[in-house]
Design a protein around this motif. Sequence first.
Motif, PDB file in Angstrom:
ATOM      1  N   MET A   1       0.876  -1.196   0.000  1.00 16.94           N
ATOM      2  CA  MET A   1       0.000   0.000   0.000  1.00 16.94           C
ATOM      3  C   MET A   1       0.895   1.222   0.000  1.00 16.94           C
ATOM      4  O   MET A   1       1.750   1.379   0.851  1.00 16.94           O
ATOM      5  N   ALA A   2       0.744   2.078  -1.017  1.00 18.03           N
ATOM      6  CA  ALA A   2       1.640   3.248  -1.199  1.00 18.03           C
ATOM      7  C   ALA A   2       1.355   4.303  -0.145  1.00 18.03           C
ATOM      8  O   ALA A   2       0.259   4.321   0.410  1.00 18.03           O
ATOM      9  N   ASN A   3       2.378   5.212   0.176  1.00 16.06           N
ATOM     10  CA  ASN A   3       2.071   6.253   1.186  1.00 16.06           C
ATOM     11  C   ASN A   3       1.138   7.289   0.560  1.00 16.06           C
ATOM     12  O   ASN A   3       1.139   7.482  -0.660  1.00 16.06           O
ATOM     13  N   GLN A   4       0.384   7.939   1.385  1.00 18.19           N
ATOM     14  CA  GLN A   4      -0.798   8.645   0.878  1.00 18.19           C
ATOM     15  C   GLN A   4      -0.525  10.076   0.503  1.00 18.19           C
ATOM     16  O   GLN A   4      -1.309  10.732  -0.112  1.00 18.19           O
ATOM     17  N   SER A   5       0.641  10.633   0.898  1.00 16.24           N
ATOM     18  CA  SER A   5       0.788  12.104   0.671  1.00 16.24           C
ATOM     19  C   SER A   5       1.249  12.363  -0.749  1.00 16.24           C
ATOM     20  O   SER A   5       1.311  11.485  -1.579  1.00 16.24           O
ATOM     21  N   GLY A   6       1.521  13.614  -1.083  1.00 15.58           N
ATOM     22  CA  GLY A   6       2.218  14.019  -2.321  1.00 15.58           C
ATOM     23  C   GLY A   6       1.234  14.388  -3.428  1.00 15.58           C
ATOM     24  O   GLY A   6       0.035  14.175  -3.349  1.00 15.58           O
ATOM     25  N   THR A   7       1.786  14.899  -4.474  1.00 15.69           N
ATOM     26  CA  THR A   7       1.001  15.480  -5.582  1.00 15.69           C
ATOM     27  C   THR A   7       0.505  14.387  -6.518  1.00 15.69           C
ATOM     28  O   THR A   7       0.835  13.206  -6.380  1.00 15.69           O
ATOM     29  N   THR A   8      -0.231  14.820  -7.532  1.00 15.54           N
ATOM     30  CA  THR A   8      -0.732  13.875  -8.546  1.00 15.54           C
ATOM     31  C   THR A   8       0.458  13.163  -9.174  1.00 15.54           C
ATOM     32  O   THR A   8       0.457  11.953  -9.386  1.00 15.54           O
ATOM     33  N   ALA A   9       1.540  13.942  -9.438  1.00 19.95           N
ATOM     34  CA  ALA A   9       2.711  13.321 -10.100  1.00 19.95           C
ATOM     35  C   ALA A   9       3.226  12.192  -9.215  1.00 19.95           C
ATOM     36  O   ALA A   9       3.388  11.046  -9.646  1.00 19.95           O
ATOM     37  N   ASP A  10       3.341  12.496  -7.926  1.00 21.01           N
ATOM     38  CA  ASP A  10       3.846  11.444  -7.021  1.00 21.01           C
ATOM     39  C   ASP A  10       2.865  10.272  -7.068  1.00 21.01           C
ATOM     40  O   ASP A  10       3.236   9.115  -7.214  1.00 21.01           O
ATOM     41  N   LEU A  11       1.588  10.621  -7.013  1.00 24.27           N
ATOM     42  CA  LEU A  11       0.580   9.556  -6.986  1.00 24.27           C
ATOM     43  C   LEU A  11       0.716   8.708  -8.241  1.00 24.27           C
ATOM     44  O   LEU A  11       0.707   7.471  -8.190  1.00 24.27           O
ATOM     45  N   SER A  12       0.929   9.377  -9.383  1.00 22.02           N
ATOM     46  CA  SER A  12       1.075   8.626 -10.654  1.00 22.02           C
ATOM     47  C   SER A  12       2.260   7.680 -10.525  1.00 22.02           C
ATOM     48  O   SER A  12       2.176   6.488 -10.853  1.00 22.02           O
ATOM     49  N   ALA A  13       3.352   8.200  -9.963  1.00 19.79           N
ATOM     50  CA  ALA A  13       4.551   7.346  -9.825  1.00 19.79           C
ATOM     51  C   ALA A  13       4.227   6.169  -8.920  1.00 19.79           C
ATOM     52  O   ALA A  13       4.579   5.019  -9.199  1.00 19.79           O
ATOM     53  N   GLN A  14       3.470   6.427  -7.841  1.00 13.25           N
ATOM     54  CA  GLN A  14       3.127   5.346  -6.908  1.00 13.25           C
ATOM     55  C   GLN A  14       2.276   4.295  -7.604  1.00 13.25           C
ATOM     56  O   GLN A  14       2.473   3.097  -7.420  1.00 13.25           O
ATOM     57  N   ILE A  15       1.357   4.761  -8.460  1.00 13.68           N
ATOM     58  CA  ILE A  15       0.492   3.806  -9.158  1.00 13.68           C
ATOM     59  C   ILE A  15       1.350   2.925 -10.058  1.00 13.68           C
ATOM     60  O   ILE A  15       1.254   1.684 -10.039  1.00 13.68           O
ATOM     61  N   LEU A  16       2.262   3.570 -10.813  1.00  9.91           N
ATOM     62  CA  LEU A  16       3.118   2.799 -11.734  1.00  9.91           C
ATOM     63  C   LEU A  16       3.959   1.820 -10.929  1.00  9.91           C
ATOM     64  O   LEU A  16       4.096   0.646 -11.274  1.00  9.91           O
ATOM     65  N   HIS A  17       4.446   2.311  -9.777  1.00  9.58           N
ATOM     66  CA  HIS A  17       5.291   1.437  -8.944  1.00  9.58           C
ATOM     67  C   HIS A  17       4.466   0.260  -8.423  1.00  9.58           C
ATOM     68  O   HIS A  17       4.859  -0.900  -8.542  1.00  9.58           O
ATOM     69  N   ALA A  18       3.257   0.549  -7.938  1.00  9.02           N
ATOM     70  CA  ALA A  18       2.423  -0.524  -7.376  1.00  9.02           C
ATOM     71  C   ALA A  18       2.119  -1.554  -8.444  1.00  9.02           C
ATOM     72  O   ALA A  18       2.039  -2.760  -8.195  1.00  9.02           O
ATOM     73  N   LEU A  19       2.022  -1.088  -9.723  1.00  9.08           N
ATOM     74  CA  LEU A  19       1.666  -2.009 -10.817  1.00  9.08           C
ATOM     75  C   LEU A  19       2.879  -2.803 -11.265  1.00  9.08           C
ATOM     76  O   LEU A  19       2.755  -3.817 -11.939  1.00  9.08           O
ATOM     77  N   SER A  20       4.049  -2.352 -10.800  1.00  7.08           N
ATOM     78  CA  SER A  20       5.282  -2.973 -11.350  1.00  7.08           C
ATOM     79  C   SER A  20       5.307  -4.454 -11.001  1.00  7.08           C
ATOM     80  O   SER A  20       5.725  -5.270 -11.773  1.00  7.08           O
ATOM     81  N   HIS A  21       4.735  -4.814  -9.839  1.00  2.00           N
ATOM     82  CA  HIS A  21       4.832  -6.242  -9.496  1.00  2.00           C
ATOM     83  C   HIS A  21       3.443  -6.868  -9.347  1.00  2.00           C
ATOM     84  O   HIS A  21       3.224  -7.784  -8.608  1.00  2.00           O
ATOM     85  N   LYS A  22       2.475  -6.273 -10.019  1.00  2.00           N
ATOM     86  CA  LYS A  22       1.149  -6.902 -10.019  1.00  2.00           C
ATOM     87  C   LYS A  22       0.520  -6.721 -11.398  1.00  2.00           C
ATOM     88  O   LYS A  22       0.870  -5.776 -12.112  1.00  2.00           O
ATOM     89  N   ASP A  23      -0.433  -7.581 -11.764  1.00  2.00           N
ATOM     90  CA  ASP A  23      -1.130  -7.389 -13.052  1.00  2.00           C
ATOM     91  C   ASP A  23      -2.110  -6.247 -12.928  1.00  2.00           C
ATOM     92  O   ASP A  23      -2.316  -5.460 -13.819  1.00  2.00           O
ATOM     93  N   SER A  24      -2.710  -6.179 -11.730  1.00  2.00           N
ATOM     94  CA  SER A  24      -3.670  -5.072 -11.543  1.00  2.00           C
ATOM     95  C   SER A  24      -3.663  -4.674 -10.087  1.00  2.00           C
ATOM     96  O   SER A  24      -3.223  -5.434  -9.228  1.00  2.00           O
ATOM     97  N   ILE A  25      -4.100  -3.452  -9.854  1.00  2.00           N
ATOM     98  CA  ILE A  25      -4.203  -3.013  -8.458  1.00  2.00           C
ATOM     99  C   ILE A  25      -5.576  -2.406  -8.241  1.00  2.00           C
ATOM    100  O   ILE A  25      -6.240  -1.987  -9.195  1.00  2.00           O
ATOM    101  N   LYS A  26      -6.023  -2.414  -6.970  1.00  2.00           N
ATOM    102  CA  LYS A  26      -7.325  -1.803  -6.636  1.00  2.00           C
ATOM    103  C   LYS A  26      -7.031  -0.512  -5.875  1.00  2.00           C
ATOM    104  O   LYS A  26      -6.304  -0.535  -4.868  1.00  2.00           O
ATOM    105  N   SER A  27      -7.569   0.598  -6.327  1.00  2.00           N
ATOM    106  CA  SER A  27      -7.265   1.890  -5.675  1.00  2.00           C
ATOM    107  C   SER A  27      -7.781   1.860  -4.240  1.00  2.00           C
ATOM    108  O   SER A  27      -7.151   2.406  -3.345  1.00  2.00           O
TER     109      SER A  27
END
Length: 515
Positions: free
Chosen positions: A1-27
């Motif tokens: 579970m990614a940390n919750q703070s930061g901007t949209t850009a950070d959030l985008s990076a977190q999403i890409l990172h979370a997807l790096s080792h999964k086929d899909s993620i649930k927000s």
Amino acid sequence: MANQSGTTADLSAQILHALSHKDSIKSSSEFPTLPSTTVKSALDTLASRSMIKYETDTKEDVILEEEGEGILKDGSHEVRILHALQKEMEGLSLSELEDVIGDKKAVQLGSGKGFKNKWFSKEKSGKLVAKTTGDVEDVTRDQLRIVQQKHTYPDSKVVAELKKRKLVKTQKVISYTVYKDKEYALEIAKLQTDLTEEMLESGTWKTATFKKYNFNSLGSDQNAGALHPLNKVRHEFRQIFFEMGFEEMPTNKYVETGFWNFDALFVPQQHPARDLQDTFYISDPKVADRPYAESEEDSADYEAYWNNVKEVHQEGKYGSIGYRYPWAANESLRLVLRTHTTAISTAMLHKLASKKGPDGRPPPAKYFSIDRVFRNETVDATHLAEFHQVEGVIADYGLSLGGLMEFMRIFFTKMGIEDLRFKPAYNPYTEPSMEIFSFHKGLNKLVEIGNSGMFRPEMLEAMGLPKDMVVFGWGLSLERPTMIKYKVNNIRELLGHKVDLSFIEKNPAVRLEKA
Ligand code: FB9
């Protein structure tokens, strides 16, 4: 579970990172506390670059209300009452119970449920007595526990019941299931927005990722000038008049003499409209010269006209008995702020009298004016001391009242106003006169949309217009149609210092004929 703070850009990076080792993620599991709107804008940024794609899952969560929390903690009202009664075999009155339970509302709500469950009953003494000694299952509490754990409950009827008892509420929860897409990468490549000289020299343009042109993007708001809604509607009216062959009258003169504003229109000098509480009189200069030719090609005999007006008021003329009062020249020369643009129409019709058509007589004419007029009236939500009068004048031979009514139908139809009703009215300068009404669907009532009439011979023949020349006149305001079209209820929202400028800038031009 990614940390919750930061901007949209950070959030985008977190999403890409979370997807790096999964086929899909649930927000909802990756970013449980983030508002869905924030997650969505980050997902849209990545999706617009085909790095990810996502599905939106909407579900309805059942959340415990405060009272529900209370029951989860202390048990349902009905069970607590039963427990209290089981301790008092001879029973408890309602007020005693309230003391024991310590929550008047709980006793009210719980007693009803307990009676229904036949756990306790009310004796003749008024006391409540337990009907069972054993422990009972606190169904309500159990249901609420499941709700608290699962944010839902398998039986929607139970949820409805709990909701009705204001123990829970439901709320829509939007979450997203995110998958990699064809341009997926761990890093968000910086999108190039320009092809620069350096890139050409360095050749980096070959590998650069360029930002796609977004042809749907709205350009930045050009704070261009904006026509005031009144001027937009004024423009509509001018179009209507011009396409009907009307000539615009010069109205650039707010100050008139009583002669042109009243006397020439056969308005008697003691007419209430001329009173101070209706008309603004100029204090300096108080009076003007008698009417005279303002241009050499104006061949009218103003002396004769002056005397005609005096006579028709004082003794009567042209078959009219007149008003038979001593007509005062200086009263007529007093300066006023024009109370209607009909003053201009009078001057135009007087000029027409000295025009010669092919048959040597004044030719037919169609004039219109749209400009400010001033009335010293009580101001209210729809009236200011000034408004814009829209006026039309048609001078021709052999016209009839029926013709005026038919012309009004044609004119107002161009404004999108149908089924006119005519009500006899009175103006000193027109006989017959009619107020015009129309049923306004939006307002669901008959609206007075104007006034009209046939100018009196006392006015027209005094000018020297032929006896058989008939002149229609009609008028309305600019403010009323504008307020109705722009759904403005108080004229101060349209005119004056209280106007919100964005209302002016943002309002699209309304088409009069469009309902
Ligand atoms: O504008 C008025 N009403 C109106 C007009 C259009 C409209 O459009 C809606 C989109 C559908 C809605 C309403 N009126 C005239 C009627 C009333 O509002 C009235 O209460 C107020 N009148 C003003 C005068 O108030 C003292 C409006 C103004 C008015 C009245 C008469 C004339 C001009 C303006 C006239 C005239 C005339 C008559 C004969 C010959 C020459 C001129």
